[in-house]
Design a protein around this motif. Structure first.
Motif, PDB file in Angstrom:
ATOM      1  N   ARG A 170       0.838  -1.205   0.000  1.00  0.00           N
ATOM      2  CA  ARG A 170       0.000   0.000   0.000  1.00  0.00           C
ATOM      3  C   ARG A 170       0.873   1.255   0.000  1.00  0.00           C
ATOM      4  NH1 ARG A 170      -3.940   0.860   5.013  1.00  0.00           N
ATOM      5  NH2 ARG A 170      -1.923   1.082   6.042  1.00  0.00           N
ATOM      6  N   ALA A 219       2.141   1.775  -3.401  1.00  0.00           N
ATOM      7  CA  ALA A 219       1.084   2.289  -4.290  1.00  0.00           C
ATOM      8  C   ALA A 219       0.893   3.784  -4.058  1.00  0.00           C
ATOM      9  CB  ALA A 219      -0.217   1.527  -4.056  1.00  0.00           C
ATOM     10  N   ILE A 220       0.950   4.205  -2.798  1.00  0.00           N
ATOM     11  CA  ILE A 220       0.812   5.642  -2.481  1.00  0.00           C
ATOM     12  C   ILE A 220       1.960   6.419  -3.141  1.00  0.00           C
ATOM     13  CG2 ILE A 220       0.948   7.364  -0.614  1.00  0.00           C
ATOM     14  CD1 ILE A 220      -0.517   5.288   1.173  1.00  0.00           C
ATOM     15  N   LYS A 256       3.680   5.633  -5.732  1.00  0.00           N
ATOM     16  CA  LYS A 256       3.494   5.678  -7.186  1.00  0.00           C
ATOM     17  C   LYS A 256       2.444   6.716  -7.576  1.00  0.00           C
ATOM     18  CE  LYS A 256       4.867   0.873  -7.981  1.00  0.00           C
ATOM     19  NZ  LYS A 256       4.401  -0.498  -8.238  1.00  0.00           N
ATOM     20  N   VAL A 257       1.364   6.800  -6.785  1.00  0.00           N
ATOM     21  CA  VAL A 257       0.322   7.808  -7.079  1.00  0.00           C
ATOM     22  C   VAL A 257       0.927   9.209  -6.970  1.00  0.00           C
ATOM     23  CG1 VAL A 257      -1.875   8.818  -6.332  1.00  0.00           C
ATOM     24  CG2 VAL A 257      -1.615   6.345  -6.360  1.00  0.00           C
ATOM     25  N   LEU A 287       3.453   9.720 -10.032  1.00  0.00           N
ATOM     26  CA  LEU A 287       2.797   9.826 -11.344  1.00  0.00           C
ATOM     27  C   LEU A 287       1.872  11.037 -11.422  1.00  0.00           C
ATOM     28  CD1 LEU A 287       1.847   6.240 -12.579  1.00  0.00           C
ATOM     29  CD2 LEU A 287       3.518   7.800 -13.525  1.00  0.00           C
ATOM     30  N   SER A 288       1.309  11.457 -10.278  1.00  0.00           N
ATOM     31  CA  SER A 288       0.468  12.663 -10.294  1.00  0.00           C
ATOM     32  C   SER A 288       1.325  13.895 -10.571  1.00  0.00           C
ATOM     33  CB  SER A 288      -0.229  12.871  -8.940  1.00  0.00           C
ATOM     34  OG  SER A 288      -1.006  11.763  -8.627  1.00  0.00           O
ATOM     35  N   PRO A 337       3.292  12.920 -15.045  1.00  0.00           N
ATOM     36  CA  PRO A 337       2.523  11.833 -15.652  1.00  0.00           C
ATOM     37  C   PRO A 337       3.307  11.014 -16.690  1.00  0.00           C
ATOM     38  CG  PRO A 337       1.255  13.861 -15.633  1.00  0.00           C
ATOM     39  CD  PRO A 337       2.643  14.219 -15.223  1.00  0.00           C
ATOM     40  N   ASP A 338       4.333  11.603 -17.296  1.00  0.00           N
ATOM     41  CA  ASP A 338       5.079  10.869 -18.322  1.00  0.00           C
ATOM     42  C   ASP A 338       6.134   9.938 -17.738  1.00  0.00           C
ATOM     43  OD1 ASP A 338       3.676  11.828 -20.383  1.00  0.00           O
ATOM     44  OD2 ASP A 338       5.128  13.337 -21.017  1.00  0.00           O
ATOM     45  N   MET A 339       6.287   9.980 -16.429  1.00  0.00           N
ATOM     46  CA  MET A 339       7.277   9.137 -15.764  1.00  0.00           C
ATOM     47  C   MET A 339       6.923   7.662 -15.981  1.00  0.00           C
ATOM     48  SD  MET A 339       7.994   9.519 -11.761  1.00  0.00           S
ATOM     49  CE  MET A 339       8.563  11.184 -11.752  1.00  0.00           C
ATOM     50  N   LEU A 340       7.949   6.852 -16.219  1.00  0.00           N
ATOM     51  CA  LEU A 340       7.693   5.420 -16.405  1.00  0.00           C
ATOM     52  C   LEU A 340       8.142   4.662 -15.170  1.00  0.00           C
ATOM     53  CD1 LEU A 340       8.752   4.718 -20.078  1.00  0.00           C
ATOM     54  CD2 LEU A 340       6.458   4.689 -19.135  1.00  0.00           C
ATOM     55  N   ASP A 375      11.639  12.374 -20.889  1.00  0.00           N
ATOM     56  CA  ASP A 375      12.548  13.084 -21.791  1.00  0.00           C
ATOM     57  C   ASP A 375      14.005  12.996 -21.341  1.00  0.00           C
ATOM     58  OD1 ASP A 375      10.377  13.891 -23.364  1.00  0.00           O
ATOM     59  OD2 ASP A 375       9.977  15.539 -21.982  1.00  0.00           O
ATOM     60  N   GLU A 413      -3.019   7.522   3.847  1.00  0.00           N
ATOM     61  CA  GLU A 413      -3.283   8.791   3.164  1.00  0.00           C
ATOM     62  C   GLU A 413      -2.389   8.924   1.936  1.00  0.00           C
ATOM     63  OE1 GLU A 413      -5.637  11.078   4.010  1.00  0.00           O
ATOM     64  OE2 GLU A 413      -6.201   9.477   5.388  1.00  0.00           O
ATOM     65  N   VAL A 414      -2.943   9.512   0.862  1.00  0.00           N
ATOM     66  CA  VAL A 414      -2.098   9.765  -0.307  1.00  0.00           C
ATOM     67  C   VAL A 414      -1.318  11.045  -0.040  1.00  0.00           C
ATOM     68  CG1 VAL A 414      -2.045  10.072  -2.804  1.00  0.00           C
ATOM     69  CG2 VAL A 414      -3.760   8.629  -1.782  1.00  0.00           C
ATOM     70  N   TYR A 450       5.601  16.348   0.660  1.00  0.00           N
ATOM     71  CA  TYR A 450       5.344  16.124  -0.759  1.00  0.00           C
ATOM     72  C   TYR A 450       4.667  17.321  -1.422  1.00  0.00           C
ATOM     73  CZ  TYR A 450       2.669  14.871  -4.874  1.00  0.00           C
ATOM     74  OH  TYR A 450       2.135  14.876  -6.124  1.00  0.00           O
ATOM     75  N   SER A 488      -0.426   7.933 -20.040  1.00  0.00           N
ATOM     76  CA  SER A 488      -0.186   8.526 -18.721  1.00  0.00           C
ATOM     77  C   SER A 488      -1.417   8.376 -17.839  1.00  0.00           C
ATOM     78  CB  SER A 488       0.140  10.012 -18.843  1.00  0.00           C
ATOM     79  OG  SER A 488       1.198  10.187 -19.726  1.00  0.00           O
ATOM     80  N   ARG A 502      -1.776   4.739 -16.804  1.00  0.00           N
ATOM     81  CA  ARG A 502      -0.836   4.305 -15.748  1.00  0.00           C
ATOM     82  C   ARG A 502      -1.226   4.889 -14.388  1.00  0.00           C
ATOM     83  NH1 ARG A 502       3.138   5.261 -19.650  1.00  0.00           N
ATOM     84  NH2 ARG A 502       3.562   7.274 -18.712  1.00  0.00           N
ATOM     85  N   LEU A 503      -1.620   6.166 -14.408  1.00  0.00           N
ATOM     86  CA  LEU A 503      -2.026   6.796 -13.159  1.00  0.00           C
ATOM     87  C   LEU A 503      -3.279   6.102 -12.608  1.00  0.00           C
ATOM     88  CD1 LEU A 503      -1.684   9.001 -11.047  1.00  0.00           C
ATOM     89  CD2 LEU A 503      -2.889  10.586 -12.541  1.00  0.00           C
ATOM     90  N   VAL A 546      -2.358   2.847 -10.812  1.00  0.00           N
ATOM     91  CA  VAL A 546      -1.784   2.951  -9.457  1.00  0.00           C
ATOM     92  C   VAL A 546      -2.824   3.487  -8.459  1.00  0.00           C
ATOM     93  CG1 VAL A 546       0.632   3.063 -10.157  1.00  0.00           C
ATOM     94  CG2 VAL A 546      -0.637   5.185  -9.895  1.00  0.00           C
ATOM     95  N   PHE A 570      -3.800   1.508  -5.050  1.00  0.00           N
ATOM     96  CA  PHE A 570      -3.877   2.102  -3.713  1.00  0.00           C
ATOM     97  C   PHE A 570      -5.258   1.878  -3.106  1.00  0.00           C
ATOM     98  CE2 PHE A 570      -5.691   5.800  -1.541  1.00  0.00           C
ATOM     99  CZ  PHE A 570      -5.122   5.564  -0.292  1.00  0.00           C
ATOM    100  N   LEU A 614      -5.966  -1.547  -1.947  1.00  0.00           N
ATOM    101  CA  LEU A 614      -5.117  -1.913  -0.808  1.00  0.00           C
ATOM    102  C   LEU A 614      -5.475  -1.133   0.459  1.00  0.00           C
ATOM    103  CD1 LEU A 614      -1.694  -1.994  -2.655  1.00  0.00           C
ATOM    104  CD2 LEU A 614      -2.441  -3.821  -1.132  1.00  0.00           C
TER     105      LEU A 614
END
Lengths: 144, 200
Positions: free
Chosen positions: A11, A14-15, A17-18, A21-22, A25-28, A45, A92-93, A120, B54, B57-58, B61, B65, B68
């Motif tokens: 968990r 996952a938080i 990653k959220v 990516l938020s 967004p182009d991050m892999l 890039d 919490e996110v 964050y 994008s 993928r978002l 995830v 979350f 979970l």
């Protein structure tokens, strides 16, 4: 690791990653098979990549020593990846971040275990990613 | 943005070439138009594709979350190569031995229980979901509000037009109960004890 702890760690990842990516967004996101990063992100890039280590705040004191030894262990040989530490709290996110290791001017990883954890924000994530990408380009020039 | 700039560039290019009367210039103009059109389209497609990836993928995830959050489930991402399902989700309580499959559909549009714009799902994908011999769901993810809505996909005749249900701590418990209930009806222990494998 017990089942509950394992699920809590999933968990937390996952938080993280959220949050990442938020912000970009182009991050892999790539899975990591190494023992110092829970997953790896490729900066948009850029060919630069960052290992992301995710910790729950309640486990941080216990984990810090292990993290220190693991992070130090890859410093002597031309280190693998910069490391971003993401510390999350419960369900919490939200979280705090610190850039634990980045490329130095000599092309080796510079470890900064005293790097301060900052709250964050999408800007902070992008700032760290920019720092890594810039140093990575400098390192590539050095190598060529 | 890219398309607009390309179009502006093309217009300038055509203006500078258009005044010339020589036939080869006209061929050149035509060639430029075709090239620019295809370039514009492909750049546009790349941009749209990137944005769509994008969001996808978002959404994945955010789904991870959310599923979970109450520590009731353990999701396993099956990878991009799987055709119709994105996740196998296991019940965290090992005593229950239950699992289900999920396909995630993400959007940057605002979703709510009252407002649910239609999201295209290929009918062959739906048929594939229906064919799984286990509980199967479609998770709709609003990437802006980070909310997840679930809809069961258990069969064509049972796929209603009812809106999906938001995944909250309460509905998460309901989900656990219904998946657990499904697997409690499927008694597989005797199948395993009588199964004869040639790899034993």
């Amino acid at each position: 690791m017990r089942r509950k702890e394992h699920i809590e760690q999933l968990r937390a990842e996952a938080i993280a990653k959220v949050l990442l990516l938020s912000s970009a967004p182009d991050m892999l996101i790539e899975e990591s098979r190494s023992d110092f990063a829970d997953f790896v992100v490729r900066i948009p890039d850029s060919q630069a990549r960052v290992g992301v280590e995710v910790k729950m705040r309640c486990n941080l004191p216990r984990e810090k020593q292990r993290l220190l030894s693991v992070t130090n262990s890859f410093a002597p040989y031309e280190g693998r990846l910069p490391v971003l530490l993401v510390v999350v709290d419960g369900a919490e996110v939200d979280g705090k971040l610190a850039l634990l290791a980045n490329w130095g001017e000599d092309g080796l990883l510079e470890i900064s275990m005293d790097a301060k954890l900052l709250p964050y924000s999408p800007e902070l994530v992008r700032k760290y990613m920019d720092e890594v990408a810039v140093r990575f380009e400098a390192m590539k020039k050095l190598a060529s | 943005m890219v398309a607009t700039k390309l179009q502006e560039g093309l217009t300038e290019c055509l203006k500078s070439l258009g005044g010339k009367r020589h036939i080869k210039s006209r061929w050149l103009v035509g060639g430029c138009q075709c090239l620019a059109k295809s370039l514009t389209l492909s750049r546009l497609e790349i941009e749209v594709g990137r944005a769509s990836n994008s969001i996808g993928r978002l959404g994945e995830v955010i789904f991870e979350f959310t599923i979970l959050r109450e520590l009731r489930f353990v999701p396993a991402f099956l990878g991009d190569k799987w055709e119709s399902v994105d996740y196998l989700v296991e019940l965290a309580d090992r005593e229950q031995h239950g699992f289900f499959f999920v396909q995630v559909k993400s959007t940057a549009q605002a979703l709510s229980n009252e407002r649910f714009p239609s999201m295209p799902i290929l009918s062959e994908k739906l048929e594939s979901l229906f064919s799984y011999p286990a509980p199967t769901y479609i998770a709709f993810v609003d990437t802006n509000s980070r909310k997840v809505y679930l809809k069961a996909a258990m069969g064509r005749d049972r796929f209603t037009s009812n809106p999906p249900v938001e995944l909250t701590p309460e509905t998460s418990r309901t989900l656990e109960e219904e998946v657990s209930g499904y697997w409690s009806l499927v008694e597989t222990s005797h199948l395993k004890s009588t199964f004869e494998s040639k790899f034993g």
